[in-house]
Write an enzyme that holds these catalytic residues in place. Structure first.
Site, short mmCIF file in Angstrom:
data_model
loop_
_atom_site.label_atom_id
_atom_site.label_comp_id
_atom_site.label_asym_id
_atom_site.label_seq_id
_atom_site.Cartn_x
_atom_site.Cartn_y
_atom_site.Cartn_z
N HIS A 72 46.43 14.12 26.27
CA HIS A 72 47.37 13.91 25.16
C HIS A 72 48.40 12.81 25.45
O HIS A 72 49.33 12.64 24.66
CB HIS A 72 48.05 15.20 24.74
CG HIS A 72 47.09 16.32 24.51
ND1 HIS A 72 45.93 16.18 23.79
CD2 HIS A 72 47.12 17.62 24.92
CE1 HIS A 72 45.28 17.32 23.76
NE2 HIS A 72 45.97 18.21 24.45
N ASP A 124 44.54 8.85 27.32
CA ASP A 124 43.42 9.10 26.41
C ASP A 124 42.65 7.81 26.15
O ASP A 124 41.40 7.79 26.17
CB ASP A 124 43.93 9.66 25.07
CG ASP A 124 44.24 11.16 25.15
OD1 ASP A 124 43.93 11.78 26.18
OD2 ASP A 124 44.81 11.69 24.17
N ASP A 144 43.12 7.85 13.70
CA ASP A 144 44.13 6.92 14.20
C ASP A 144 44.43 5.82 13.19
O ASP A 144 45.60 5.48 12.94
CB ASP A 144 43.68 6.31 15.53
CG ASP A 144 43.71 7.33 16.64
OD1 ASP A 144 44.78 7.51 17.25
OD2 ASP A 144 42.67 7.97 16.90
N ASP A 154 44.65 4.67 20.79
CA ASP A 154 44.73 6.11 20.60
C ASP A 154 46.20 6.51 20.46
O ASP A 154 46.90 6.67 21.45
CB ASP A 154 44.09 6.84 21.78
CG ASP A 154 43.87 8.31 21.49
OD1 ASP A 154 42.84 8.64 20.89
OD2 ASP A 154 44.74 9.11 21.83
N GLU A 173 49.77 8.48 19.68
CA GLU A 173 50.40 9.80 19.70
C GLU A 173 51.40 9.81 18.54
O GLU A 173 52.03 8.78 18.25
CB GLU A 173 51.11 10.07 21.02
CG GLU A 173 50.18 10.22 22.20
CD GLU A 173 49.19 11.36 22.05
OE1 GLU A 173 49.58 12.41 21.49
OE2 GLU A 173 48.04 11.20 22.48
N ALA A 174 51.51 10.96 17.88
CA ALA A 174 52.37 11.04 16.70
C ALA A 174 53.22 12.30 16.75
O ALA A 174 52.91 13.27 17.45
CB ALA A 174 51.52 11.06 15.43
#
Length: 336
Positions: free
Chosen positions: A280, A285, A221, A121, A123-124
């Site tokens: 988040h 997550d 993703d 998962d 994060e960006a």
């Protein structure tokens, strides 16, 4: 989680029961093992003319008429999880009873299609409102390794990633993810992190000694964030990530719920669980998604690949497609 990607993409066997019975006050619905043992035992498990399937169908009908408290009482009797909404409890009891009856007929071969599931998962980078021209770069690469035989989280991986196109994080991104500018400034760039991921997976013999599959919360993703990141970093899309399990599709199909009931928070709530950790956070997550996957496996769901990337496009994988695990991870070549 995909439910907030519009604003910022982000980037665990009890003994067999003597019988399955109705609650007190319901008549003519007790089905004991003695009634079915010895009936057409030579029949194949896949032979749906076998009387055991009629018995399973009848029991499903009785289960459909049970109240939530009756379901919880029966699940407790069999030492099964009693948390969750009514539809989840019904599905859990049906699958438990079906599994026990089929095991009495003929032992089943294994409980999962893969030895391990790798929950990912990302994060960006993001900005409030996410302008169309904004390029999202992965800034956290987590993996949660689920052992499908022990139904436990066996290991985790987490590394932060230094963005290159937009190296300065927006305040919106920092507040949402909890990832600070100092963290990404000290991190490796994506190609090095990907190499570290691949080495971590190799050390656990994924794709060689053990079969495995990637699992994500939605399509984004792999089909969007990893795809964009590989283009940005000028490397080819890694072969081990070309197919994955979209748990939202698996959850919706298994528990028979609409798409709007497959967001992470709602899936947890319907299964009787609370979110554990910081929303988040990529690793947190991933751990919560892994908890859902474990509960689904416990409830009898056969998680399998249902999406893939083909020629740069997202595609659905049919449930009738040949079953195969992901290949041994290798570092992709550079793009020309």
């Amino acid at each position: 989680m995909e439910e907030r990607k519009e604003s910022c993409p982000r980037a665990a066997r009890p003994e067999a029961p003597e019988s399955a019975a109705c609650p007190p006050g319901r008549h003519h619905c007790r089905i004991s093992d003695q009634e079915t043992n010895g009936k057409n035992t030579a029949a194949s498990v896949n032979d749906f003319s076998d009387p055991v399937y009629k018995e399973i169908s009848m029991t499903n009908g009785y289960i459909n008429r049970m109240t939530r408290e009756e379901l919880r009482s029966k699940l407790a009797e069999f030492k099964l999880e009693t948390r969750g909404v009514k539809d989840v409890l019904k599905k859990r009891l049906k699958n438990y009873y079906k599994k026990q009856k089929l095991m009495q007929k003929e032992p089943l071969n294994g409980d999962s299609y893969y030895d391990y599931i790798c929950v990912v998962d990302f994060e960006a980078t993001c900005e409030e409102g996410n302008p169309p021209e904004f390029v999202h770069e992965i800034i956290e690469f987590p993996i949660v390794l689920v052992n499908t035989h022990t139904l436990e989280i066996e290991d985790t991986f987490q590394q932060y990633v230094k963005p290159e196109i937009n190296p300065k994080l927006s305040n919106f991104c920092i507040n949402l993810t909890g990832i600070t500018q100092d963290i990404v400034d000290k991190a490796d760039t994506f190609p090095q992190v990907l190499q570290n991921v691949i080495e971590w997976m190799r050390q656990r013999e994924l794709g060689t000694k053990y079969s495995y599959s990637i699992l994500t919360d939605g399509s984004w993703d792999m089909s969007k964030f990893l795809n964009i990141q590989c283009r940005t970093s000028r490397i080819k899309y890694p072969s081990f990530a070309k197919k994955w399990i979209n748990i939202r599709k698996s959850y919706g199909n298994f528990y028979k719920v609409p798409r709007n009931q497959t967001k992470l928070a709602i899936m947890l709530e319907n299964l009787g669980m609370n979110y554990d950790g910081r929303p988040h956070s990529g690793l947190d997550d991933s751990k919560n998604i892994a908890r859902i996957a474990i509960r689904m496996l416990q409830d009898g769901c056969k998680l399998r690949v249902n999406e893939k990337m083909y020629a740069g496009q997202l595609m659905t994988v049919s449930s009738s497609a040949p079953l195969e695990g992901a290949p041994a991870p290798q570092m992709p070549h550079s793009r020309n």
